[in-house]
Scaffold this motif. Structure first.
Motif, short mmCIF file in Angstrom:
data_model
loop_
_atom_site.label_atom_id
_atom_site.label_comp_id
_atom_site.label_asym_id
_atom_site.label_seq_id
_atom_site.Cartn_x
_atom_site.Cartn_y
_atom_site.Cartn_z
N GLU A 100 -1.63 -30.59 -34.90
CA GLU A 100 -1.90 -29.87 -33.62
C GLU A 100 -2.71 -28.41 -33.51
O GLU A 100 -3.26 -28.18 -33.53
N ARG A 101 -2.26 -28.15 -35.15
CA ARG A 101 -3.89 -26.29 -34.76
C ARG A 101 -4.92 -27.00 -35.26
O ARG A 101 -5.77 -25.50 -35.30
N ASP A 102 -5.43 -28.16 -35.39
CA ASP A 102 -6.32 -28.85 -36.12
C ASP A 102 -7.31 -28.90 -34.99
O ASP A 102 -8.02 -29.34 -34.44
N CYS A 103 -6.92 -28.74 -33.40
CA CYS A 103 -7.01 -29.45 -32.05
C CYS A 103 -8.59 -28.38 -31.87
O CYS A 103 -8.37 -27.28 -31.93
N ILE A 104 -9.76 -29.04 -30.99
CA ILE A 104 -10.05 -28.52 -30.93
C ILE A 104 -10.27 -28.37 -29.82
O ILE A 104 -11.76 -27.57 -28.56
N PHE A 105 -9.67 -29.03 -28.15
CA PHE A 105 -9.34 -28.86 -27.17
C PHE A 105 -10.80 -29.85 -26.20
O PHE A 105 -11.48 -29.50 -25.97
N CYS A 106 -10.60 -30.35 -27.28
CA CYS A 106 -11.33 -31.87 -26.90
C CYS A 106 -10.89 -32.47 -25.48
O CYS A 106 -12.09 -32.56 -24.32
N MET A 107 -10.28 -32.17 -25.19
CA MET A 107 -8.90 -33.08 -23.82
C MET A 107 -9.41 -34.59 -24.01
O MET A 107 -8.84 -35.15 -23.06
N ILE A 108 -10.08 -35.08 -25.23
CA ILE A 108 -9.93 -36.70 -24.71
C ILE A 108 -8.54 -37.14 -24.99
O ILE A 108 -8.03 -38.60 -24.22
N CYS A 109 -7.30 -36.92 -25.94
CA CYS A 109 -6.42 -37.35 -25.78
C CYS A 109 -5.51 -37.76 -24.11
O CYS A 109 -4.89 -38.51 -24.34
N GLU A 110 -5.66 -36.08 -23.44
CA GLU A 110 -5.28 -36.14 -22.59
C GLU A 110 -5.90 -37.80 -21.68
O GLU A 110 -5.13 -38.35 -20.68
N MET A 111 -7.41 -38.24 -21.50
CA MET A 111 -7.81 -38.29 -20.83
C MET A 111 -7.80 -40.24 -21.37
O MET A 111 -7.79 -41.32 -20.34
N VAL A 112 -7.31 -40.29 -22.74
CA VAL A 112 -6.89 -42.23 -23.29
C VAL A 112 -5.39 -42.15 -22.95
O VAL A 112 -5.21 -43.37 -22.68
N CYS A 113 -4.41 -41.73 -22.77
CA CYS A 113 -3.56 -41.96 -22.55
C CYS A 113 -2.25 -42.27 -21.61
O CYS A 113 -2.78 -41.56 -19.77
N PRO A 114 -2.27 -43.65 -21.30
CA PRO A 114 -2.16 -44.09 -20.09
C PRO A 114 -0.47 -43.84 -19.66
O PRO A 114 -0.71 -44.19 -18.01
N THR A 115 -0.05 -43.17 -20.09
CA THR A 115 1.30 -42.59 -19.19
C THR A 115 1.35 -41.37 -18.93
O THR A 115 2.49 -40.75 -18.91
N GLU A 116 0.52 -40.34 -19.29
CA GLU A 116 0.05 -39.31 -18.83
C GLU A 116 1.29 -38.58 -19.91
O GLU A 116 1.58 -37.43 -19.36
#
Ligand code: SF4
Ligand code: SF4
Length: 110
Positions: free
Chosen positions: A73-89
């Motif tokens: 998680e420390r490598d996250c660049i906050f692009c937010m793509i993961c939140e957008m693609v996750c089908p279950t939030e």
């Protein structure tokens, strides 16, 4: 059941691993793994969409449980793509940790 997006204020850190914290709450079921990139394990269906979408390989899969955890998680660049693609939030990224121009930097706009 989506992740409780208030968990950083309303849940407690139960375990600190060397990669990330694990959060629990008396008023809610399950565990949330991660503080920068939180994943509610009970909401994760192991679809791998976040794993395939993340540009910095934040996620790894726990094969025995078929759920995803934010090992890097420390490598996250906050692009937010993961939140957008996750089908279950199941994912909640702490946007406030990143700078406002992180996505612009990723897209080459600055
Ligand atoms: S916000 Fe982007 S960089 Fe961060 S974990 Fe999600 S997909 Fe990966
Ligand atoms: S996209 Fe959501 S449901 Fe799919 S593996 Fe990632 S956290 Fe789990």
């Amino acid at each position: 059941m989506p992740i409780d997006r208030t968990y950083r204020d309303t849940w407690n850190v139960d375990v600190k691993t060397k990669s990330y914290d694990i959060w629990i709450a008396k008023h809610a079921e399950g565990e949330i793994h991660g503080s920068i990139v939180g994943i509610h394990l009970e909401s994760c269906i192991g679809c791998m969409k976040c794993v395939n979408a993340c540009p910095t390989s934040v996620f790894t899969i726990l094969r025995e449980d078929m759920v995803v955890v934010p090992t890097n998680e420390r490598d996250c660049i906050f692009c937010m793509i993961c939140e957008m693609v996750c089908p279950t939030e199941a994912i909640c990224v702490d946007k406030h940790v990143g700078s406002d121009d992180t996505l612009d930097s990723l897209l080459g706009n600055v």
